[in-house]
Design a protein around this motif. Sequence first.
Motif, PDB file in Angstrom:
ATOM      1  N   ASP A 248      70.675 -75.735  41.274  1.00 52.72           N
ATOM      2  CA  ASP A 248      70.261 -74.430  41.782  1.00 52.72           C
ATOM      3  C   ASP A 248      69.448 -74.561  43.060  1.00 52.72           C
ATOM      4  OD1 ASP A 248      71.125 -72.505  39.561  1.00 52.72           O
ATOM      5  OD2 ASP A 248      70.068 -74.064  38.450  1.00 52.72           O
ATOM      6  N   VAL A 249      68.657 -75.627  43.155  1.00 49.87           N
ATOM      7  CA  VAL A 249      67.842 -75.895  44.342  1.00 49.87           C
ATOM      8  C   VAL A 249      67.993 -77.373  44.679  1.00 49.87           C
ATOM      9  CG1 VAL A 249      65.529 -75.844  45.351  1.00 49.87           C
ATOM     10  CG2 VAL A 249      66.179 -74.107  43.675  1.00 49.87           C
ATOM     11  N   TRP A 250      68.103 -77.668  45.956  1.00 50.40           N
ATOM     12  CA  TRP A 250      68.236 -79.044  46.436  1.00 50.40           C
ATOM     13  C   TRP A 250      67.051 -79.389  47.337  1.00 50.40           C
ATOM     14  CZ3 TRP A 250      72.354 -80.593  50.631  1.00 50.40           C
ATOM     15  CH2 TRP A 250      72.264 -81.958  50.917  1.00 50.40           C
ATOM     16  N   GLN A 251      66.242 -80.363  46.920  1.00 45.29           N
ATOM     17  CA  GLN A 251      65.192 -80.915  47.783  1.00 45.29           C
ATOM     18  C   GLN A 251      65.841 -82.039  48.577  1.00 45.29           C
ATOM     19  OE1 GLN A 251      62.033 -83.859  46.559  1.00 45.29           O
ATOM     20  NE2 GLN A 251      60.795 -81.992  46.485  1.00 45.29           N
ATOM     21  N   TYR A 252      66.056 -81.803  49.873  1.00 46.14           N
ATOM     22  CA  TYR A 252      66.870 -82.737  50.644  1.00 46.14           C
ATOM     23  C   TYR A 252      66.075 -83.685  51.528  1.00 46.14           C
ATOM     24  CZ  TYR A 252      66.312 -79.456  54.559  1.00 46.14           C
ATOM     25  OH  TYR A 252      65.792 -78.650  55.546  1.00 46.14           O
ATOM     26  N   THR A 253      64.759 -83.478  51.648  1.00 40.12           N
ATOM     27  CA  THR A 253      63.943 -84.413  52.407  1.00 40.12           C
ATOM     28  C   THR A 253      62.484 -84.293  51.992  1.00 40.12           C
ATOM     29  OG1 THR A 253      63.294 -85.166  54.634  1.00 40.12           O
ATOM     30  CG2 THR A 253      63.539 -82.787  54.320  1.00 40.12           C
ATOM     31  N   SER A 254      61.751 -85.393  52.118  1.00 39.54           N
ATOM     32  CA  SER A 254      60.304 -85.380  51.895  1.00 39.54           C
ATOM     33  C   SER A 254      59.556 -85.524  53.211  1.00 39.54           C
ATOM     34  CB  SER A 254      59.899 -86.522  50.951  1.00 39.54           C
ATOM     35  OG  SER A 254      60.231 -87.779  51.522  1.00 39.54           O
ATOM     36  N   THR A 255      60.282 -85.545  54.307  1.00 38.88           N
ATOM     37  CA  THR A 255      59.655 -85.729  55.618  1.00 38.88           C
ATOM     38  C   THR A 255      60.027 -84.592  56.567  1.00 38.88           C
ATOM     39  OG1 THR A 255      61.493 -87.172  56.292  1.00 38.88           O
ATOM     40  CG2 THR A 255      59.512 -88.239  55.395  1.00 38.88           C
ATOM     41  N   GLY A 256      60.083 -83.389  56.020  1.00 37.03           N
ATOM     42  CA  GLY A 256      60.366 -82.228  56.848  1.00 37.03           C
ATOM     43  C   GLY A 256      59.155 -81.827  57.672  1.00 37.03           C
ATOM     44  N   THR A 257      59.401 -81.135  58.750  1.00 37.89           N
ATOM     45  CA  THR A 257      58.312 -80.633  59.592  1.00 37.89           C
ATOM     46  C   THR A 257      58.537 -79.167  59.916  1.00 37.89           C
ATOM     47  OG1 THR A 257      59.450 -81.350  61.613  1.00 37.89           O
ATOM     48  CG2 THR A 257      57.857 -82.885  60.638  1.00 37.89           C
ATOM     49  N   ILE A 258      57.444 -78.448  60.055  1.00 36.18           N
ATOM     50  CA  ILE A 258      57.474 -77.049  60.456  1.00 36.18           C
ATOM     51  C   ILE A 258      56.528 -76.894  61.626  1.00 36.18           C
ATOM     52  CG2 ILE A 258      56.984 -74.666  59.764  1.00 36.18           C
ATOM     53  CD1 ILE A 258      57.581 -75.474  56.901  1.00 36.18           C
ATOM     54  N   ASP A 259      56.988 -76.297  62.698  1.00 32.99           N
ATOM     55  CA  ASP A 259      56.148 -76.094  63.863  1.00 32.99           C
ATOM     56  C   ASP A 259      54.867 -75.365  63.474  1.00 32.99           C
ATOM     57  OD1 ASP A 259      58.030 -77.304  65.455  1.00 32.99           O
ATOM     58  OD2 ASP A 259      58.903 -75.428  66.183  1.00 32.99           O
ATOM     59  N   GLY A 260      53.741 -75.908  63.904  1.00 31.67           N
ATOM     60  CA  GLY A 260      52.465 -75.277  63.616  1.00 31.67           C
ATOM     61  C   GLY A 260      51.806 -75.758  62.344  1.00 31.67           C
ATOM     62  N   ILE A 261      52.479 -76.631  61.558  1.00 31.13           N
ATOM     63  CA  ILE A 261      51.911 -77.167  60.333  1.00 31.13           C
ATOM     64  C   ILE A 261      51.843 -78.681  60.463  1.00 31.13           C
ATOM     65  CG2 ILE A 261      52.231 -77.426  57.844  1.00 31.13           C
ATOM     66  CD1 ILE A 261      53.630 -74.736  57.837  1.00 31.13           C
ATOM     67  N   ASP A 262      50.681 -79.251  60.255  1.00 32.59           N
ATOM     68  CA  ASP A 262      50.494 -80.694  60.396  1.00 32.59           C
ATOM     69  C   ASP A 262      51.106 -81.441  59.224  1.00 32.59           C
ATOM     70  OD1 ASP A 262      49.063 -80.324  62.745  1.00 32.59           O
ATOM     71  OD2 ASP A 262      47.117 -80.269  61.715  1.00 32.59           O
ATOM     72  N   GLY A 263      51.680 -82.605  59.504  1.00 33.60           N
ATOM     73  CA  GLY A 263      52.167 -83.484  58.460  1.00 33.60           C
ATOM     74  C   GLY A 263      53.541 -83.117  57.943  1.00 33.60           C
ATOM     75  N   TYR A 264      54.015 -83.946  57.008  1.00 37.26           N
ATOM     76  CA  TYR A 264      55.335 -83.757  56.417  1.00 37.26           C
ATOM     77  C   TYR A 264      55.283 -82.821  55.212  1.00 37.26           C
ATOM     78  CZ  TYR A 264      56.901 -87.829  59.118  1.00 37.26           C
ATOM     79  OH  TYR A 264      57.219 -88.696  60.111  1.00 37.26           O
ATOM     80  N   VAL A 265      56.388 -82.137  54.979  1.00 36.69           N
ATOM     81  CA  VAL A 265      56.544 -81.313  53.778  1.00 36.69           C
ATOM     82  C   VAL A 265      57.927 -81.558  53.186  1.00 36.69           C
ATOM     83  CG1 VAL A 265      54.955 -79.486  54.478  1.00 36.69           C
ATOM     84  CG2 VAL A 265      57.353 -79.348  55.168  1.00 36.69           C
TER      85      VAL A 265
END
Length: 275
Positions: A248-265
Amino acid sequence: MYHVHVIGTNKNGWIYKSHFTKPSATSNSGTTSQTQPLSSETTSTQTTTTGGTTSETQTVSTSSTSSATLKGLDVSHYQSLTQSSFNKMKSEGYSFVIIKATEGTTYTDPEFYTYYKYARNAGLSVHAYHMIGNSTTTASQHIAEAKHFYNVLSQTKAKTGYVFTGYAFEDVEETTSNGITATWWKNSAPVCIGYFLNEMKTLGQTKVGLYADYYDWTTYLENNTGFWPSDTKIWLARYNVTLGTEADVWQYTSTGTIDGIDGYVDLDISYDSDF
């Protein structure tokens, strides 16, 4: 089969789920992107390309309108987030977030209520997860963990002003403290997960789910789901260009980034409208 392309990334893959609706897909600069959904009772040919190479062509017949890719992420106190962070997620097209709430029988994530409130304020669909704390095979431990998780979720309205309305996932994976081994996975995992999820249902949490790694799911769990509620949502982690199994949900990375947010998500995707 349901093709996933996460808008704004180069992530492509397949999610298999009978209740997902089927999007059409076209080649766009060597990657597959989502276009307008197929209309009711139409038939079309779908060609998927990756890196300019055609990987599959099939005729698709559908009797329903397809849904869009839903972008999500999961967080805990390990990320330093503010209200602006969650507003940024929403503005960048993220639809849902899954927040760590508890672990074991006593631990509550110190940021759960704060992040839950921020996420709801931002207009995100919000869900929660509990990290399994012990690999015992006795029912009492897993039931106690479920009671702790449920108790924390039941206080969400008092703590944040918002009732908890999302899915409650049990995160089943090895940690440095829970003692989970390959033997536990092979002999005990399905029934122990059942103790937890069924107790959550008994307590009144109607929406439940399971998080697991792709390997553990396909090796130990996929063919042993009869111990759990039949409507359990499946959230799988596989850091790969394809998921390759039903979820139902796929976690496809542990090193994602979002502009304006520090670090990986951790980043997730789904076609499931419940998210």
